[in-house]
Design a protein around this motif. Structure first.
Motif, mmCIF file in Angstrom:
data_model
loop_
_atom_site.group_PDB
_atom_site.id
_atom_site.type_symbol
_atom_site.label_atom_id
_atom_site.label_comp_id
_atom_site.label_asym_id
_atom_site.label_seq_id
_atom_site.Cartn_x
_atom_site.Cartn_y
_atom_site.Cartn_z
ATOM 1 N N ASP A 219 -7.731 -2.706 -16.952
ATOM 2 C CA ASP A 219 -6.436 -2.908 -16.297
ATOM 3 C C ASP A 219 -5.391 -2.873 -17.410
ATOM 4 N N THR A 250 0.348 1.460 -14.433
ATOM 5 C CA THR A 250 1.291 1.160 -13.351
ATOM 6 C C THR A 250 2.712 1.543 -13.754
ATOM 7 N N SER A 252 5.057 -0.368 -12.471
ATOM 8 C CA SER A 252 5.722 -1.635 -12.128
ATOM 9 C C SER A 252 6.450 -2.244 -13.310
HETATM 10 C C1 LIG Z 1 -2.790 -7.635 -15.319
HETATM 11 C C2 LIG Z 1 -2.070 -7.080 -14.149
HETATM 12 N N1 LIG Z 1 -2.636 -6.095 -13.456
HETATM 13 C C3 LIG Z 1 -2.033 -5.559 -12.381
HETATM 14 C C4 LIG Z 1 -0.811 -6.028 -11.968
HETATM 15 C C5 LIG Z 1 -0.203 -5.447 -10.736
HETATM 16 O O1 LIG Z 1 0.350 -4.231 -11.006
HETATM 17 P P1 LIG Z 1 0.855 -3.305 -9.813
HETATM 18 O O2 LIG Z 1 2.257 -3.683 -9.543
HETATM 19 O O3 LIG Z 1 0.712 -1.916 -10.350
HETATM 20 O O4 LIG Z 1 -0.050 -3.527 -8.651
HETATM 21 C C6 LIG Z 1 -0.175 -7.045 -12.646
HETATM 22 C C7 LIG Z 1 1.120 -7.561 -12.175
HETATM 23 O O5 LIG Z 1 1.561 -8.624 -12.438
HETATM 24 C C8 LIG Z 1 -0.827 -7.588 -13.765
HETATM 25 O O6 LIG Z 1 -0.283 -8.593 -14.441
#
Ligand SMILES: Cc1ncc(COP(=O)(O)O)c(C=O)c1O
Length: 413
Positions: A219, A250, A252
């Motif tokens: 991740d 991502t 995001s």
């Molecule tokens: C470690 C981690 N993985 C995934 C995500 C979520 O990402 P996405 O917005 O792409 O679903 C976050 C969001 O806070 C995160 O901290």
């Protein structure tokens, strides 16, 4: 520990016969804090919210312009394709090549997800079932644990904060456990602890994966947010990684597009195919204007990410300088969006949940209690640097007044 998203449901009990997989989820750790936060906002109290890694910065204007244009085209309102449009996947492959020197086949080795969290969850469902187990990092980003549980797998949580030991413990677990864990989840820069690694970590992990036969899910949500010349490595840049693993990225965080829900799964073509198969049943892909604007973002807006990193670094320093002045012991993160702070004496005994409630009620500052990330998180708080430096300095002043009333140190800049 449960979901990290904000929920205002009254309690965790159902009046209908829900499935066991829902009942097995533990009580919602952030529930009480979220309820108080919500009530304070209803009462017009200005809560400085450092609870979630939810960027407050807007996406680049070029991205907004593109989505507006794409929304105006009636052809973009039909169902899209589940795996994401080809030009978007091509752009992801190009970006991996540019940033990490990794070559990806956009047709077989890249998949678009409805945010990386959705992709990660469904990947667990695609790979795991009863009797399978997964090693996950601890303290844990909740979905790393619960996606495995929802897939009926067993969770083996290993402390991640000393990466060398984490690797040793992975090897030890594989050596002594039968059957060997099917999946190892990694997440660097790590949420919540902000632990980082160098490429050598992944070189070794890939060797272990080949030796013991496990699959790797990386991740890589905080790939883009790095400070002071540190560059977060990609799993896929390690030799042989594509034989055993995938990586989730991502839009995001680096592109401040969290609400748009767009992420990617890249790497091992069979793992990508397994996820694509599940997603082919569950969804029809993302709203096409989002995909079109994401292409523009990756093509033209990477310089803005560098500027954003400078901004996040300034926020990190504003928060850490202030907390250090209050006597907190802080390790400055090299990457990511979180300061992982040890609760100072004399409040350590209070426990992270109660201490977080105190900061919320008495300082109007919302943080995440470390316990919300599992037992290994107890004794810590996670503070997201999502507010600007001025607001962060204000947060420190409010925390100072709450913990050290009448003490001038709380008021210094
Ligand atoms: C470690 C981690 N993985 C995934 C995500 C979520 O990402 P996405 O917005 O792409 O679903 C976050 C969001 O806070 C995160 O901290």
């Amino acid at each position: 520990m449960r979901s990290d998203s904000e929920s205002l449901f009254e309690d965790d009990n159902f009046k209908i016969p829900v499935a066991d997989r829902v009942k097995r989820l533990p009580p919602y750790m952030f529930g009480k804090i979220n309820k108080v936060k919500h009530q304070m906002r209803v009462d017009n109290i200005d809560v400085i919210d450092l609870g979630m890694g939810n960027p407050t910065d807007p996406p680049h204007p070029m991205i907004l312009e593109k989505i507006n244009e794409a929304v105006g085209d009636p052809r973009n309102h039909r169902y899209s394709v589940s795996q994401g449009i080809a030009n978007l996947r091509k752009e992801v492959a190009k970006r991996y090549d540019r940033k990490f020197g990794v070559e990806l086949n956009h047709d077989t080795e890249v998949l678009t997800c409805i945010g990386s969290k959705e992709g990660f969850s469904h990947m667990c469902l695609a790979l795991m079932g009863p009797g399978d187990s997964a090693i996950v990092p601890s303290p844990s980003f909740p979905i790393h644990v619960y996606a495995v549980m929802l897939a009926a797998g067993n969770v083996i949580a290993l402390d991640v904060r000393e990466p060398e030991k984490f690797l040793e413990n992975i090897a030890y677990t594989c050596e002594h456990m039968f059957p060997v864990p099917k999946v190892v989840v990694v997440n660097f820069p790590h949420n919540p602890s902000s632990t980082v690694i160098e490429q050598g970590f992944y070189d070794e992990l890939v060797k272990l994966a080949k030796k013991y036969g496990f699959l790797i899910i990386s991740d890589f949500a905080y790939a883009d947010i790095c400070f002071e010349g540190y560059k977060a490595p990609s799993l896929l840049a390690s030799p042989g990684a594509k034989d055993v693993g995938v990586e989730f990225t991502t839009m995001s965080k680096g592109y401040s597009m969290a609400g748009w829900r767009i992420g990617f799964c890249s790497g091992n073509s069979e793992m990508v195919r397994a996820l694509a198969t599940i997603k082919g049943y569950y969804d029809y892909g993302l709203f096409q204007p989002i995909q079109i604007a994401a292409i523009v973002a990756m093509r033209h807006c990477d310089d803005a990410i560098d500027e954003l990193c400078v901004e996040y670094q300034q926020r990190r320093d504003a928060l850490c300088d202030g907390l250090e002045r209050l006597g907190w012991e802080i390790e400055r993160p090299k990457a990511g969006m979180f300061v992982w702070a040890k609760i100072p004496e004399p409040w350590a005994e209070m426990g992270s949940i109660e201490f977080s409630m105190k900061l919320l009620n008495e300082a109007a500052v919302a943080v995440s209690p470390g316990r919300g990330f599992g037992e290994d998180g107890e004794g810590y708080l996670r503070l997201a640097i999502v507010e600007n430096s001025q607001r962060l300095r204000q947060a420190v002043r409010q925390i100072g007044r709450c913990l050290r009333p009448g003490d001038d140190v709380a008021e210094e800049e």
